[in-house]
Design a protein around this motif. Structure first.
Motif, PDB file in Angstrom:
ATOM      1  N   VAL B 128      36.380  35.697  -3.212  1.00  0.00           N
ATOM      2  CA  VAL B 128      37.275  35.558  -4.376  1.00  0.00           C
ATOM      3  C   VAL B 128      37.887  34.157  -4.360  1.00  0.00           C
ATOM      4  O   VAL B 128      38.456  33.749  -3.355  1.00  0.00           O
ATOM      5  CB  VAL B 128      38.400  36.616  -4.325  1.00  0.00           C
ATOM      6  N   PRO B 129      37.748  33.400  -5.438  1.00  0.00           N
ATOM      7  CA  PRO B 129      38.319  32.042  -5.460  1.00  0.00           C
ATOM      8  C   PRO B 129      39.825  32.065  -5.175  1.00  0.00           C
ATOM      9  O   PRO B 129      40.524  32.997  -5.594  1.00  0.00           O
ATOM     10  CB  PRO B 129      38.066  31.570  -6.893  1.00  0.00           C
ATOM     11  N   GLY B 130      40.291  31.048  -4.463  1.00  0.00           N
ATOM     12  CA  GLY B 130      41.691  31.000  -4.031  1.00  0.00           C
ATOM     13  C   GLY B 130      42.684  31.159  -5.167  1.00  0.00           C
ATOM     14  O   GLY B 130      43.685  31.872  -5.034  1.00  0.00           O
ATOM     15  N   ALA B 133      42.747  34.735  -6.320  1.00  0.00           N
ATOM     16  CA  ALA B 133      43.442  35.556  -5.329  1.00  0.00           C
ATOM     17  C   ALA B 133      44.949  35.376  -5.463  1.00  0.00           C
ATOM     18  O   ALA B 133      45.703  36.356  -5.455  1.00  0.00           O
ATOM     19  CB  ALA B 133      42.986  35.172  -3.928  1.00  0.00           C
ATOM     20  N   ALA B 134      45.376  34.130  -5.611  1.00  0.00           N
ATOM     21  CA  ALA B 134      46.810  33.851  -5.707  1.00  0.00           C
ATOM     22  C   ALA B 134      47.394  34.488  -6.970  1.00  0.00           C
ATOM     23  O   ALA B 134      48.498  35.034  -6.953  1.00  0.00           O
ATOM     24  CB  ALA B 134      47.068  32.355  -5.695  1.00  0.00           C
ATOM     25  N   LEU B 135      46.647  34.438  -8.064  1.00  0.00           N
ATOM     26  CA  LEU B 135      47.118  35.054  -9.312  1.00  0.00           C
ATOM     27  C   LEU B 135      47.262  36.567  -9.145  1.00  0.00           C
ATOM     28  O   LEU B 135      48.260  37.163  -9.543  1.00  0.00           O
ATOM     29  CB  LEU B 135      46.122  34.778 -10.437  1.00  0.00           C
ATOM     30  N   LEU B 136      46.211  37.145  -8.533  1.00  0.00           N
ATOM     31  CA  LEU B 136      46.187  38.583  -8.297  1.00  0.00           C
ATOM     32  C   LEU B 136      47.420  39.013  -7.509  1.00  0.00           C
ATOM     33  O   LEU B 136      48.149  39.929  -7.895  1.00  0.00           O
ATOM     34  CB  LEU B 136      44.951  38.897  -7.459  1.00  0.00           C
ATOM     35  N   ILE B 175      48.350  35.914   1.249  1.00  0.00           N
ATOM     36  CA  ILE B 175      47.212  35.552   0.403  1.00  0.00           C
ATOM     37  C   ILE B 175      46.143  34.858   1.245  1.00  0.00           C
ATOM     38  O   ILE B 175      44.949  35.161   1.151  1.00  0.00           O
ATOM     39  CB  ILE B 175      47.651  34.636  -0.749  1.00  0.00           C
ATOM     40  N   ALA B 176      46.592  33.924   2.109  1.00  0.00           N
ATOM     41  CA  ALA B 176      45.641  33.181   2.923  1.00  0.00           C
ATOM     42  C   ALA B 176      44.952  34.097   3.928  1.00  0.00           C
ATOM     43  O   ALA B 176      43.740  34.006   4.140  1.00  0.00           O
ATOM     44  CB  ALA B 176      46.353  32.043   3.647  1.00  0.00           C
ATOM     45  N   VAL B 177      45.733  35.001   4.527  1.00  0.00           N
ATOM     46  CA  VAL B 177      45.165  35.921   5.515  1.00  0.00           C
ATOM     47  C   VAL B 177      44.150  36.841   4.841  1.00  0.00           C
ATOM     48  O   VAL B 177      43.044  37.047   5.326  1.00  0.00           O
ATOM     49  CB  VAL B 177      46.287  36.742   6.188  1.00  0.00           C
TER      50      VAL B 177
END
Lengths: 439, 309
Positions: B128-130, B133-136, B175-177
């Motif tokens: 999943v593009p970063g 993912a961050a938006l999600l 998010i990063a993890v």
């Protein structure tokens, strides 16, 4: 893999510079130096949706007659485009025409990116309100752009909920504060509105209404007045409301904000003439329940508003066909058909006064069908727009605003301290660039 | 006659490797050395304005010496950003690598079923593009739209604000993890798979329990992969950009200069000062280089010492 990542990092900084090379392809490649004879093709960078359709009108109509063809290149809006234009200009490859927000004009002019087109467009001056036109001259004899749209500020509120909680539409800011407190008492889970720090244009407009002049010149020196009395008054007012909890402190344009508007958790919004478009996507369920009123005033005797947003069409110094480009810019922003199409396709509120009540603006926006005189009222409010003054580093001031006021809103701390930060950093940036700054 | 042809042929043979190197060298110079060189050049320049700065010739580019560098090093925002990133990294790196190792060991165990499916499920977030993912996650963190908050509300449990103060670091780290564990797990898992079966057999014959095998055999044998994943993670952490940038509009707590790279971006594209941005980028690159290669050298030296012992 580490190499790829690091490269991405380093090149991100030079992407600006390299961008120029790529952009060259977008710029006008017409090397015909004789502007008067032969067909001319122009490139136009804009973010207005549907602009290609408006330009088609030109290419098939007056443009065909004059053999001037315009090509639209859709761009991102706001500050990003300013940087892109400046980068392209450094390479001598800026497009012929660009869309620019009013506050970006000094930055563009100070980088010698915009051409003086006073010779071609001076006749159009009377079609615009004086305060609007003055923004494109920067107080000089030159004219650097033709006004396209404006964003006079207004007060939007939920008519039904105001009635339910027995609230009066505030005519002054004091009444506004009272309304906020009264609502909080009647319905503690609701807020009149929020103070949002993520759009500097809103605060700039509010300060402008109070009579602030953030930038001015003294001889060969710039003077920065971001912490002047007028702005301090505005900052202290909103800071006080946030501190006592009378209004919310969360940013706008978030999913949470949309929900708050859509469910009536927030029942008013200080916004501009373009608000119906935003509201119809943010709060579709409350269509027909909103009403628009003039912005509250600082005193009963005043009748002024600020502007939030709005943009103009400029001709770049890199253009090889400045006359032709200026001709198009004038047509686009003064011709009846063009303005009608702009309103219909792009949803803009025209700067040209004659267009504010004709064509697309004879009926209220669909979202405000309950307020038939929406645009008549809007045109009256637009006339009361206070003059604004921009300087060569608005972008820096705006960024500092976002950071300093976001922190102040979050901590519910002193807004005037945040204002001082904004002033100091703006002055420091001017000095760093080598501008002389008057104390 | 024959002598010259022989010599010529030997020239041709000698030259061949260089000819083969040309494409790689050209690409390296064009897309790596040249842009970096230009960035460094820009970092030593600055724009000087005369008068009001309006009109032609009011701005010119001049040499700045090390001014951009001294400014950047004295810039408290850049330093604060670096500290924030260190705090963020202190959460992300141990948690992510710890989870990656745990999952890899579990997948490697004989008792686990549906290994291919589980492996894919853990790896999938990496695809999943970063920004997505961050938006999600951003939507899930916002109390007004998050289903989690809805459930918490219904159960009458406290609803922490995840987008403020200390919890913000947890929110960003999460998010990063979520996105990075899968990748690191695959790296460790692959190296676990390459451990010869005899080693386990020998361990089992000696009476080692599965836990002992994991701690005493598997982990030491995948240490090189752990070093590698640690190395990648440090670099990724220092360059964190898309997660805080995507969350920024949702909260007052993330400033435009939250991480050093965001500051670079803001200076270059927001404030139009590419010279300062270039200097900061160069500093970040050097710090990243020193930290990551310093770590590699340190571990290499330790390995060598252990080997000689």
């Amino acid at each position: 893999m580490p190499y790829t990542k690091r490269r991405r990092l380093v090149t991100s900084a030079v992407a600006v510079a390299l961008g120029a090379t790529t952009l060259a392809a977008c710029g006008s490649s017409d090397d015909d130096s004789d502007a008067q004879s032969g067909p001319v093709s122009l490139t136009y960078w804009t973010w207005t949706p549907g602009m290609d359709k408006v330009v088609d009108l030109w290419n098939k109509g007056p443009g065909k007659k004059e053999q001037i063809t315009v090509t639209v290149k859709k761009q991102a809006s706001g500050d990003t485009l300013v940087t892109k234009i400046l980068t392209a200009h450094k390479a001598g490859k800026a497009p012929d025409l660009v869309q620019a927000e009013y506050q970006a004009l000094p930055t563009l002019v100070s980088n010698d990116a915009l051409a003086d087109i006073s010779g071609e467009v001076d006749d159009e001056k009377n079609r615009f309100a004086e305060g609007v036109w003055q923004q494109t001259t920067l107080g000089t004899d030159a004219v650097y752009a033709v006004p396209q749209d404006i964003g006079p500020m207004m007060f939007y509120y939920r008519e039904d909920l105001f009635k339910k909680y027995d609230l009066k539409v505030p005519a002054t800011w004091d009444e506004f504060a009272e309304t906020a407190r009264k609502l909080k008492k009647a319905a503690p889970d609701k807020d009149l509105t929020t103070f949002s720090a993520n759009d500097s244009g809103l605060f700039a407009g509010l300060a402008q209404q109070a009579g602030a002049q953030w930038w001015s010149t003294e001889g060969q020196k710039w003077k920065v007045g971001i912490d002047d009395e007028a702005t301090k008054k505005v900052a202290a007012f909103w800071g006080g409301l946030v501190k006592e909890g009378a209004i919310d402190n969360q940013p706008m344009y978030t999913p949470a904000w949309n929900k708050a508007l859509n469910t009536g958790e927030q029942i008013a919004w200080v916004s501009a003439v373009w608000a119906p478009g935003t509201l119809s996507t943010a709060a579709p369920d409350t269509k027909g329940k909103w009403a628009m009123a003039p912005l509250p005033q600082w005193s009963d005797s005043e009748n002024r508003t600020g502007s939030w947003g709005g943009s103009s069409t400029g001709v770049t110094t890199d253009s090889k066909h400045k006359d032709a480009a200026a001709k198009f810019a004038a047509w686009l922003n003064t011709d009846r058909d063009a303005l009608n199409a702009l309103a219909k396709e792009g949803g803009i509120y025209p700067a040209a006064t004659s267009a504010q009540l004709s064509g697309a603006f004879t009926n209220p926006p669909e979202y405000f069908s309950n307020q038939p005189d929406f645009y008549t009222k809007a045109a009256d409010i637009a006339k009361t727009t206070a003059p604004s003054a921009w300087g060569p580093n608005v972008n820096v001031a705006y960024t500092t605003f976002k950071d300093a006021f976001a922190a102040a809103a979050k901590n519910k701390s002193d807004f005037t301290a945040a204002l001082t930060t904004m002033q100091d950093e703006t002055v420091a940036d001017l000095k760093k660039q080598g501008f002389e700054v008057a104390p | 006659m024959t002598g010259t042809t022989a010599r010529r042929r030997s020239y041709g043979v000698k030259g061949a490797p260089y000819a083969f190197l040309i494409p790689a060298t050209a690409l390296f110079l064009l897309f790596f050395a040249l842009p970096i060189g230009y960035a460094v050049y820009l970092s030593f320049r600055k724009v000087e304005v005369s008068g009001l700065g309006l009109g032609a010739g009011a701005r010119k580019e001049v040499w700045a010496g090390f001014q951009n560098y001294t400014d950047a090093l004295g810039d408290s925002e850049l330093l604060d950003g670096a500290l924030r990133v260190v705090g963020y990294g202190c959460i992300v790196v141990p948690v992510m690598l710890g989870l990656a190792l745990l999952f890899a060991l579990m997948l490697d165990s004989d008792k686990v079923r549906f290994t291919p499916f589980t492996r894919l499920a853990i790896f999938l977030p990496y695809a999943v593009p970063g920004v997505v993912a961050a938006l999600l996650w951003g939507f899930l963190y916002l109390p007004d739209v998050s289903p989690f908050y809805f459930v918490l509300d219904r159960l009458g449990l406290p609803q922490p604000d995840l987008l403020d103060g200390g919890p913000l670091y947890l929110a960003l780290s999460n998010i990063a993890v979520w996105g990075g564990t899968g990748f690191n797990m695959i790296v460790i898992y692959t190296s676990l798979q390459s451990i010869p079966a005899e080693v386990y057999e020998a361990a089992k014959l000696d009476g080692a329990s599965p836990l002992q095998i994991a701690l005493r055999i598997k982990i030491p044998m995948v240490a090189p992969s752990l070093v590698l994943t640690f190395f990648f993670s440090i670099i990724a952490t220092l360059q964190v950009f898309s997660e805080p940038t995507t969350l920024k509009p949702l909260t007052n707590s993330v400033s435009t200069t939250w991480s050093p790279l965001m500051k670079v971006y803001q200076d270059a594209f927001g404030n139009g000062d590419i010279h300062s941005a270039a200097a900061q980028a160069a500093i970040i690159a050097v710090v990243t280089l020193v930290l990551s290669f310093g770590f590699l050298r340190a571990t290499n030296r330790r390995n060598k010492q252990e080997a000689t012992r």
